[in-house]
Write an enzyme that holds these catalytic residues in place. Sequence first.
Site, mmCIF file in Angstrom:
data_model
loop_
_atom_site.group_PDB
_atom_site.id
_atom_site.type_symbol
_atom_site.label_atom_id
_atom_site.label_comp_id
_atom_site.label_asym_id
_atom_site.label_seq_id
_atom_site.Cartn_x
_atom_site.Cartn_y
_atom_site.Cartn_z
ATOM 1 N N GLN A 15 15.029 -8.375 -3.540
ATOM 2 C CA GLN A 15 13.716 -9.005 -3.335
ATOM 3 C C GLN A 15 13.288 -9.748 -4.607
ATOM 4 O O GLN A 15 12.806 -10.888 -4.551
ATOM 5 C CB GLN A 15 12.698 -7.926 -2.971
ATOM 6 C CG GLN A 15 11.247 -8.389 -3.056
ATOM 7 C CD GLN A 15 10.283 -7.373 -2.501
ATOM 8 O OE1 GLN A 15 10.187 -7.210 -1.295
ATOM 9 N NE2 GLN A 15 9.538 -6.691 -3.353
ATOM 10 N N HIS A 70 2.388 4.544 -5.071
ATOM 11 C CA HIS A 70 2.914 5.658 -5.866
ATOM 12 C C HIS A 70 2.983 5.193 -7.311
ATOM 13 O O HIS A 70 2.603 4.051 -7.636
ATOM 14 C CB HIS A 70 4.280 6.107 -5.334
ATOM 15 C CG HIS A 70 5.259 4.993 -5.155
ATOM 16 N ND1 HIS A 70 5.755 4.257 -6.213
ATOM 17 C CD2 HIS A 70 5.817 4.448 -4.043
ATOM 18 C CE1 HIS A 70 6.586 3.345 -5.773
ATOM 19 N NE2 HIS A 70 6.638 3.417 -4.447
ATOM 20 N N LEU A 102 11.254 6.148 -6.812
ATOM 21 C CA LEU A 102 10.034 6.292 -6.006
ATOM 22 C C LEU A 102 9.978 5.157 -4.990
ATOM 23 O O LEU A 102 10.285 4.014 -5.289
ATOM 24 C CB LEU A 102 8.793 6.269 -6.900
ATOM 25 C CG LEU A 102 8.654 7.381 -7.926
ATOM 26 C CD1 LEU A 102 7.242 7.407 -8.501
ATOM 27 C CD2 LEU A 102 9.003 8.758 -7.344
ATOM 28 N N GLY A 137 0.817 -1.218 0.000
ATOM 29 C CA GLY A 137 0.000 0.000 0.000
ATOM 30 C C GLY A 137 0.844 1.259 0.000
ATOM 31 O O GLY A 137 2.036 1.230 -0.314
ATOM 32 N N SER A 189 7.754 4.142 -1.075
ATOM 33 C CA SER A 189 6.790 4.576 -0.053
ATOM 34 C C SER A 189 7.516 5.294 1.084
ATOM 35 O O SER A 189 6.961 6.173 1.735
ATOM 36 C CB SER A 189 6.037 3.375 0.508
ATOM 37 O OG SER A 189 5.364 2.738 -0.547
ATOM 38 N N ARG A 190 8.772 4.929 1.308
ATOM 39 C CA ARG A 190 9.519 5.530 2.422
ATOM 40 C C ARG A 190 10.023 6.944 2.095
ATOM 41 O O ARG A 190 10.474 7.646 2.992
ATOM 42 C CB ARG A 190 10.669 4.623 2.855
ATOM 43 C CG ARG A 190 10.158 3.363 3.552
ATOM 44 C CD ARG A 190 11.244 2.572 4.241
ATOM 45 N NE ARG A 190 10.682 1.527 5.068
ATOM 46 C CZ ARG A 190 10.553 0.245 4.711
ATOM 47 N NH1 ARG A 190 10.942 -0.153 3.525
ATOM 48 N NH2 ARG A 190 10.032 -0.632 5.550
ATOM 49 N N HIS A 206 4.137 1.633 -8.221
ATOM 50 C CA HIS A 206 3.151 0.548 -8.102
ATOM 51 C C HIS A 206 2.140 0.610 -9.250
ATOM 52 O O HIS A 206 1.749 -0.417 -9.802
ATOM 53 C CB HIS A 206 2.360 0.683 -6.793
ATOM 54 C CG HIS A 206 3.178 0.607 -5.548
ATOM 55 N ND1 HIS A 206 3.398 1.700 -4.733
ATOM 56 C CD2 HIS A 206 3.816 -0.432 -4.967
ATOM 57 C CE1 HIS A 206 4.130 1.329 -3.698
ATOM 58 N NE2 HIS A 206 4.404 0.047 -3.811
HETATM 59 O O1 PAF Z 1 7.756 -4.909 -2.038
HETATM 60 C C1 PAF Z 1 6.832 -4.939 -1.212
HETATM 61 O O2 PAF Z 1 5.979 -4.052 -1.142
HETATM 62 C C2 PAF Z 1 6.737 -6.122 -0.250
HETATM 63 O O3 PAF Z 1 7.999 -6.553 0.128
HETATM 64 C C3 PAF Z 1 5.891 -7.288 -0.799
HETATM 65 C C4 PAF Z 1 6.524 -7.898 -2.038
HETATM 66 C C5 PAF Z 1 4.490 -6.807 -1.117
HETATM 67 C C6 PAF Z 1 5.799 -8.395 0.251
HETATM 68 O O4 PAF Z 1 5.202 -7.933 1.423
#
Ligand code: PAF
Length: 285
Positions: A155, A34, A186, A31, A188-189, A37
């Site tokens: 990730q 921005h 960009l 969530g 969220s932080r 996403h």
């Molecule tokens: O990248 C993220 O926002 C999170 O690490 C994810 C992949 C949704 C897992 O919680």
Amino acid sequence: MQLITTISDIRDHLANARQRHQRIALVPTMGNLHEGHLTLVREARRHADVVVASIFVNPTQFGPNEDYDRYPRTLENDRQQLADNGCDLLFAPTAKEIYPNGLENLTRVHVPAVSEGLCAGSRPTHFDGVSSVVSILFHIIWPDVALFGKKDYQQLAVIRKMVSDLHMPITIVGIDTVRDARGLALSSRNGYLASEERQQAALIRQRLNEIADSMRQSGDVECALIAGRQRLESDGFTLDYLECRDVNLAPISSDARELVLLVAVWLGATRLIDNLEVTLTSVVA
Ligand code: PAF
């Protein structure tokens, strides 16, 4: 766009779609959306008939002193943006729905090697939390395709390896980082940054470009990294790491040409990450 909060409801919806032979795409998020996403959501439409976004601030990927409690929760705004960008279903479960038995003795997915080093140096439990929750989301939704931003490069590598090792029939698509006009990735932080800090944060990209130029010119990766670390510190960042790996995040071998620079810095209380893929013509071992 429909908001769904329970596993049984989302499964019912998707069973109908599957019966109609529709392809399903998933964009997992926490969530506070921005443009990065929303780019994933729009791109998802090119891969599938049904686009699902999930919003779940996953407690297991935050360390004890991290920002789980203050992580921005902006569901109403996120919901509107997802609808405006063509998302079909928003899955926004509670922690109780995802972890009905609590967090103690929870089954976890650990992806070795690629989950170690880099961000895991200062966030040792983070990637187990990510791989475990993404695995849960995949088991609930069983998408044909799932999209992730390349800003979280490690990730993405962890998820690609998990999907491959566990033979999950899911295509993972990595999407280029979306940046602001000054080049800041960009995130969220970024909302934690004051406006002058945002300006300073844009230097990260500039420094990565300079380091890449130096690597391309000299072929000497180590030397470019040493100078780059000094430069970032003199810019006022506290360095977590600046490293160069091959694109699978393995240490670079003498014949590797497709590399990636990865950086994490602290700016005040905010930790920022970024990366840059670099192609070399020669490397000094
Ligand atoms: O990248 C993220 O926002 C999170 O690490 C994810 C992949 C949704 C897992 O919680």
